[in-house]
Design an enzyme around this catalytic site. Sequence first.
Site, PDB file in Angstrom:
ATOM      1  N   MET A   9       0.460  -1.847  -0.083  1.00  0.00           N
ATOM      2  CA  MET A   9       0.644   0.091   0.397  1.00  0.00           C
ATOM      3  C   MET A   9       0.882   1.310   0.110  1.00  0.00           C
ATOM      4  O   MET A   9       1.643   1.230   1.152  1.00  0.00           O
ATOM      5  CB  MET A   9      -1.081   0.242   0.928  1.00  0.00           C
ATOM      6  CG  MET A   9      -1.498  -1.515   1.497  1.00  0.00           C
ATOM      7  SD  MET A   9      -2.506  -0.619   0.310  1.00  0.00           S
ATOM      8  CE  MET A   9      -4.055  -2.300   1.388  1.00  0.00           C
ATOM      9  N   GLY A  37       1.521  -1.389   4.025  1.00  0.00           N
ATOM     10  CA  GLY A  37       1.195  -2.411   3.646  1.00  0.00           C
ATOM     11  C   GLY A  37       1.432  -3.521   4.537  1.00  0.00           C
ATOM     12  O   GLY A  37       2.472  -3.548   4.519  1.00  0.00           O
ATOM     13  N   GLY A  39       1.723  -7.231   3.803  1.00  0.00           N
ATOM     14  CA  GLY A  39       2.946  -7.895   3.536  1.00  0.00           C
ATOM     15  C   GLY A  39       4.269  -7.175   3.704  1.00  0.00           C
ATOM     16  O   GLY A  39       4.898  -7.661   3.314  1.00  0.00           O
ATOM     17  N   ALA A  40       3.928  -5.988   2.467  1.00  0.00           N
ATOM     18  CA  ALA A  40       5.606  -6.135   2.367  1.00  0.00           C
ATOM     19  C   ALA A  40       5.852  -5.469   3.545  1.00  0.00           C
ATOM     20  O   ALA A  40       7.739  -5.286   3.750  1.00  0.00           O
ATOM     21  CB  ALA A  40       5.157  -4.192   1.189  1.00  0.00           C
ATOM     22  N   ASN A  41       5.200  -4.427   4.715  1.00  0.00           N
ATOM     23  CA  ASN A  41       6.186  -4.334   6.473  1.00  0.00           C
ATOM     24  C   ASN A  41       7.089  -5.140   6.432  1.00  0.00           C
ATOM     25  O   ASN A  41       8.302  -5.210   6.664  1.00  0.00           O
ATOM     26  CB  ASN A  41       5.144  -3.646   6.444  1.00  0.00           C
ATOM     27  CG  ASN A  41       4.681  -2.330   6.492  1.00  0.00           C
ATOM     28  OD1 ASN A  41       5.335  -1.642   5.796  1.00  0.00           O
ATOM     29  ND2 ASN A  41       3.482  -2.241   6.947  1.00  0.00           N
ATOM     30  N   ASP A 247       6.708   6.687  17.255  1.00  0.00           N
ATOM     31  CA  ASP A 247       5.776   6.684  16.951  1.00  0.00           C
ATOM     32  C   ASP A 247       5.347   4.606  16.189  1.00  0.00           C
ATOM     33  O   ASP A 247       6.578   3.714  15.873  1.00  0.00           O
ATOM     34  CB  ASP A 247       5.820   7.149  15.345  1.00  0.00           C
ATOM     35  CG  ASP A 247       4.826   6.668  14.034  1.00  0.00           C
ATOM     36  OD1 ASP A 247       4.010   6.169  14.475  1.00  0.00           O
ATOM     37  OD2 ASP A 247       4.887   7.374  13.043  1.00  0.00           O
ATOM     38  N   ASP A 253       3.900  -5.195  12.496  1.00  0.00           N
ATOM     39  CA  ASP A 253       4.454  -5.762  11.450  1.00  0.00           C
ATOM     40  C   ASP A 253       6.179  -6.327  11.757  1.00  0.00           C
ATOM     41  O   ASP A 253       6.283  -7.023  10.817  1.00  0.00           O
ATOM     42  CB  ASP A 253       4.095  -4.982   9.659  1.00  0.00           C
ATOM     43  CG  ASP A 253       3.185  -5.024   9.612  1.00  0.00           C
ATOM     44  OD1 ASP A 253       2.025  -6.067  10.037  1.00  0.00           O
ATOM     45  OD2 ASP A 253       1.890  -3.829   9.105  1.00  0.00           O
ATOM     46  N   GLY A 290       7.208   7.037  11.346  1.00  0.00           N
ATOM     47  CA  GLY A 290       6.663   6.558  10.243  1.00  0.00           C
ATOM     48  C   GLY A 290       7.144   4.791  10.782  1.00  0.00           C
ATOM     49  O   GLY A 290       7.217   4.207  11.265  1.00  0.00           O
ATOM     50  N   SER A 294      11.218   3.080   9.765  1.00  0.00           N
ATOM     51  CA  SER A 294      11.633   3.310  10.855  1.00  0.00           C
ATOM     52  C   SER A 294      11.815   1.766  11.705  1.00  0.00           C
ATOM     53  O   SER A 294      12.793   1.776  12.584  1.00  0.00           O
ATOM     54  CB  SER A 294      10.218   3.251  12.369  1.00  0.00           C
ATOM     55  OG  SER A 294       9.431   1.850  12.503  1.00  0.00           O
TER      56      SER A 294
END
Length: 306
Positions: A9, A37, A39-41, A247, A253, A290, A294
Amino acid sequence: EVVVVGSCMTDLVSLTTRLPRAGETILGQKFFIGFGGKGANQCVQSARLGAKTSLICKVGKDSFGNDYVENLKKNGISTAFVGQTADAATGTASIIVDSEGQNVIVIVPGANLLLNSEDLKKASDVICKAKVVVCQLEITPAVSLEVLKMARANGVKTLFNPAPALADLDPQFYTHSDIFCCNETEAEILTGIPVGNLEDAGKVGRMLLERGCKLVIVTLGAEGCMMISVEEPIPKHVPAGKVRAMDTTGAGDSFVGALAFYLAYYPRLPMEEMVRNSNYVASVSVQAAGTQSSYPYRKDLPQNLF
Ligand code: ADP
């Protein structure tokens, strides 16, 4: 290898002093684009710890999609099975955050929902030869379940993160998860029991375990995690270190991605140690702004984690 099947995302983030009302236009102070997103994270965190990774996902044939593929490559992730479709836009999360940290978010999954069985067939070799396969629920749930089944049939360890949670999750998700990892909110949606303390976390963990997974981990933010398994059916609390959180977006994730790394590369480490190390990695991620921005790299972490 760690194989993640899941979402990408593009986060479109506007910072404002307050949230706009319906029909209102307000001025914001800052705008930025981030890569997100689940999955990507998770894949990015695994890759940054040193895992060889493949992400199986779908983005649009558009500039966000092109940028996302570049981002994955920069993180050393194999993009051989990142599809680009002209039939939908890259998934987006439009986020407005006010000065108090309150937010409103609109997610348009777009291309993520077009990832299908055909795509899995094309990637079946990498899925079936992986050490660990990870999936979530930001793609079509039936596709995630098919991934878990393919992995299981080939003796590949399955790590399932039921996020965002579905109240009526297909029971097969439990029976096909070696490790079922959710946060407090997801645990509540799945069991109907609010998690207010460690005792509740143990209780929901046991309920989820009884649905057929081998091991359940409930992440508890600053409190770390509760784990419970078929082998050790007494809930075990694994605390996280005390840190100054800046944050916490994407912490879950980071945790899942780290856990996938340990499962794939240190399979003989006691589970509690994998979870403690993953807590450490995730607790580093909450100390910077972020989501992916991060996530720590191996070189920035204490060497005793490896
Ligand atoms: P999610 O991001 O899905 O809401 P959690 O808030 O449960 O997930 O956080 C996931 C993991 O991130 C925790 O298990 C813990 O390891 C770490 N973490 C989150 N918040 C903090 C915090 N304030 N201090 C230390 N670790 C944290």
